[in-house]
Design an enzyme around this catalytic site. Structure first.
Site: not given
Ligand code: IMP
Length: 451
Positions: A235, A39-40, A12, A15
């Protein structure tokens, strides 16, 4: 030449805006890891596009590739493509045949495992996005995954499903002790025939629209032809499964090395290019895990966090969850710059910090009488770190569009001091400064494609 965009913090960082901006100079934009957990938000001429799987560059008509390192939920992919088409765009998205498919049972298992962990006294639920990311990467490493190529071959697909699905059902019933009766809404996720019908049809659409590629081969040919490639990391560094805050991480590698592994483009080619770390001017975290500079100490800090959250729109793009807020943390940035080898950074949300009464930056941590300049390797030690702060001058709100047009020197002096302090501390030049959500609201000092 290649440009790799990497999240320096916890995801977040904004990017999408830079990928979209510099993606205009690229011929191909490649995502190399993750899936629809990303989430972009891309704002183009006032229109807002929220994408979780389609590479951001697709909004500007650049070819978008989901590399072999991605995990792909084809239903999300088609929904996003269809939505963009309805809004008058014509996204050209190709998917690596070696990429793994997020199956409905992966999403169910993601939810179950999080619930079990939340009920456990250890309290180590990760706060995942629930998109099935972890279980899909587990199956990939466990050599029981289903790849995009398998969707194109109905017999191979059936064979894989017949092997994997009974194991998943046994995991739910025998390990987690849950019943999935026929009238359970999750039943279809464990039904080989239903899955086969649905995913073979998905394979047909992928084939009809000629959406699948041999990613390494395709990118090799584009690169040989002199095309510019932009790698879009999703991420951030501190939720990287290897370099992040394990176990509060995602299951892939957002850091720059994965651009090579997750696309099939050689490390020398990626390393020959530019690697730009995207930094948010403060910190946000969605999900569980430590955040040493979190603004949650007293009512004043909480009010400040609320203010920043509102101004910065700090609510999860995928899940809508409010993000936790903290001061900029330089030990985290040093780790990110080292792991990915940043050649430059872009600092976003500088406008959000305008008008504060006080501005703090964490320059190091105190832990057990020692001073640390980087992030310790365990969650337990990181949680116990006491931030060491430096207080910097604040700046007043400014007109973002006017500053973006006039250039870097039009930023308030204290904002420039803040940026230069950051750049010095991590020994990396600033390439761009985000002063508002629109792509135009960026002060560009260096275009990496012109370096
Ligand atoms: P997962 O990727 O859904 O398995 O989540 C694992 C961890 O990564 C959690 O703490 C999510 O909130 C975090 N996370 C996954 N994708 C994002 C992203 O795009 N932005 C911020 N945090 C993320």
């Amino acid at each position: 030449m290649t440009l790799t965009i990497v999240g320096s913090q916890l995801g977040d960082e904004g990017k999408g805006a830079l990928v979209d901006r510099w993606g205009g100079d690229a011929d191909v934009v490649v995502r190399y890891q993750g899936g629809d957990n990303a989430g972009h938000t891309v704002v183009e001429g006032g229109a807002e596009y929220k994408l979780s799987l389609v590479p951001s560059g697709a909004v500007r008509g650049t070819v978008g590739i989901l590399g072999n390192g991605c995990v792909v939920n084809p239903k999300t992919l088609f929904t996003e493509i269809d939505d963009l088409r309805e809004r008058g765009l014509d996204p050209d998205v190709r998917v690596a045949r070696r990429a793994h498919v997020i199956m409905p049972y992966h999403r169910v298992l993601d939810g179950i495992e999080e619930e079990v962990k939340a009920d456990d006294d250890a309290g180590d639920a990760v706060g995942t996005t629930g998109r099935g990311i972890g279980p899909t990467y587990e199956d990939k490493a466990g050599r029981r995954g289903i790849r995009i190529a398998d969707l194109l071959d109905p017999d191979a697909l059936r064979e894989k499903l017949e092997y994997a699905v009974p194991q998943k059902r046994a995991l739910v019933e025998d390990v987690y002790g849950l019943e999935i009766g026929d009238d359970d809404e999750r039943a279809e996720a464990f039904d080989v025939d239903a899955l086969h019908e649905e995913f073979a049809a998905i394979g047909e659409r992928l084939a009809d629209e000629e959406m699948t590629v041999n990613c390494a081969d395709y990118l090799h040919r584009r690169s040989e032809a002199g095309d510019e490639i932009l790698f879009e990391g999703a991420q951030g560094t501190h939720i990287d499964v290897d370099h992040g805050n394990y176990p509060f991480v995602t299951s892939s590698n957002p850091t720059a090395g994965a651009a090579s592994v997750g696309s099939g483009v050689g490390v020398t080619t990626v390393g020959d290019g530019e690697v730009v770390g995207i930094v948010k001017a403060y910190l946000s975290r969605v999900g569980e895990g430590p955040l040493p500079t979190e603004l949650d100490g007293d009512a004043d800090e909480e009010a400040l966090a609320d203010d920043i959250r509102e101004k910065g729109g700090e609510f999860g793009t995928v899940t809508g969850r409010p993000r936790r807020i903290g001061w900029l943390d330089l030990p985290m940035l040093r780790h990110a710059a080292r792991v990915s080898g940043f050649t430059g950074v872009a600092v976003n949300h500088v406008d959000v910090l305008a008008g504060l009464d006080e501005l703090k930056v964490c320059t190091g941590y105190g832990l057990e009488g020692e001073e640390l300049d980087t992030v310790p390797t365990t969650t337990d030690r990181w949680e116990r770190c006491e931030p060491i702060y430096e207080t910097l001058d604040t700046w007043e709100p400014f007109d973002s569009s006017a500053v973006a047009e006039a250039g870097y020197d039009a930023l308030p002096e204290a904002a420039r001091d803040y940026l230069e302090f950051l750049a010095d501390e991590i020994d990396t030049p600033i390439y761009a400064v985000g002063v508002g959500p629109d792509r135009e609201e960026t002060v560009e000092l260096t275009n990496p494609f012109e370096e």
